[in-house]
Design an enzyme around this catalytic site. Sequence first.
Site, PDB file in Angstrom:
ATOM      1  N   CYS A 109       1.187  -1.112   0.050  1.00 18.49           N
ATOM      2  CA  CYS A 109       0.190   0.268   0.318  1.00 18.49           C
ATOM      3  C   CYS A 109       0.822   1.665  -0.319  1.00 18.49           C
ATOM      4  CB  CYS A 109      -0.962  -0.387   1.180  1.00 18.49           C
ATOM      5  SG  CYS A 109      -0.380  -0.206   2.657  1.00 18.49           S
ATOM      6  N   HIS A 161      -2.304   7.016   3.951  1.00 19.82           N
ATOM      7  CA  HIS A 161      -0.784   6.345   4.727  1.00 19.82           C
ATOM      8  C   HIS A 161      -0.206   8.066   4.040  1.00 19.82           C
ATOM      9  CE1 HIS A 161      -1.330   2.624   5.901  1.00 19.82           C
ATOM     10  NE2 HIS A 161      -0.669   1.934   5.185  1.00 19.82           N
TER      11      HIS A 161
END
Length: 334
Positions: free
Chosen positions: A131, A238
């Site tokens: 990710c 993130h």
Amino acid sequence: MKQYHVAVVGVTGMVGRTFLKVLEESNLPVSKYTMFASARSAGSKIEFMGKEYVVQELNEHSFDNEDIDIALFSAGGSTSEKFAPIAAQHGVVVIDNSSAWRMDPEVPLVVPEVNPEDILWNKGIIANPNCSTIQAMVALKPLHDKYKIKRVIYSTYQAVSGAGMAGYTDLENGLKGEAPKKFPYPIAGNCLPHIDVFTENGYTKEEIKMIKETQKILHDDSIRVTATTVRVPVFNGHSESINLEFEKQFDLKELREVLENAPGIVVQDDLENQIYPMPITAAGTNETYVGRIRRDESIESGVNLWVVADNIRKGAAANAVQIAERLIEYKNQD
């Protein structure tokens, strides 16, 4: 146009459920869906696109007579190692979200905005990158093409959802004062410079993933990469501080335009109005957001970027569905 049969493996997990959200929003030409999960979830029912699906247990015979074209896997590395080759043997193209196949030289590692052409040489398995790597690649590829990246320094601020429901629950419960179960220390009000396990050289596996995946996706082992990955008390999304050193000189205004014109990127960089990327505004979207674009004045040709994306969507489910979209485009051209 051919209609495709798509399977979702690990459908009851956090990423699996997000697969379904992203699939609902997509325009994939699908005539049939099949839902798989572990024995624990088998028999449960899922509402999806106006229909009710019974979740089937994934086993060695799941792909025998199903004529499945594409399978989106998000069921963990050991499941992928066992079942992805079985699916591929039955003519299924597996798009796998685990780390099991990412560094296999026979398996393409794909971010559709960056290296879609690698889809063409798949042998039945396509790997979805980590990710944190995915969002970095969306930002780095246009700059690498233009200025040739020499060195990358990653510092990440990664949400607890990257550790699955257990990580999410640790933060929820930690905010109530409860002890952690997933993480080694409390995550509420804390930062953990520790994602995945530590290796002999002091790096974590998460950091090594970012290093190796960057070189594989950009097809350039000469790029020097280092990383420090940190878990922060954010539920979703993130954030990354990325420092780049280029071989070529650059004009900052031109570099900004390169990013603004690149696929999948939204530039949010209006300092006068305090506009910059944040996890809270990236949540629920498939784009990668770039801001705090500024020259690194400590080296001859360097730049600092702040890059944010929804790690469960662009960092996992959406990237996989976008791979499926490109795969179908290529199949329809044959």
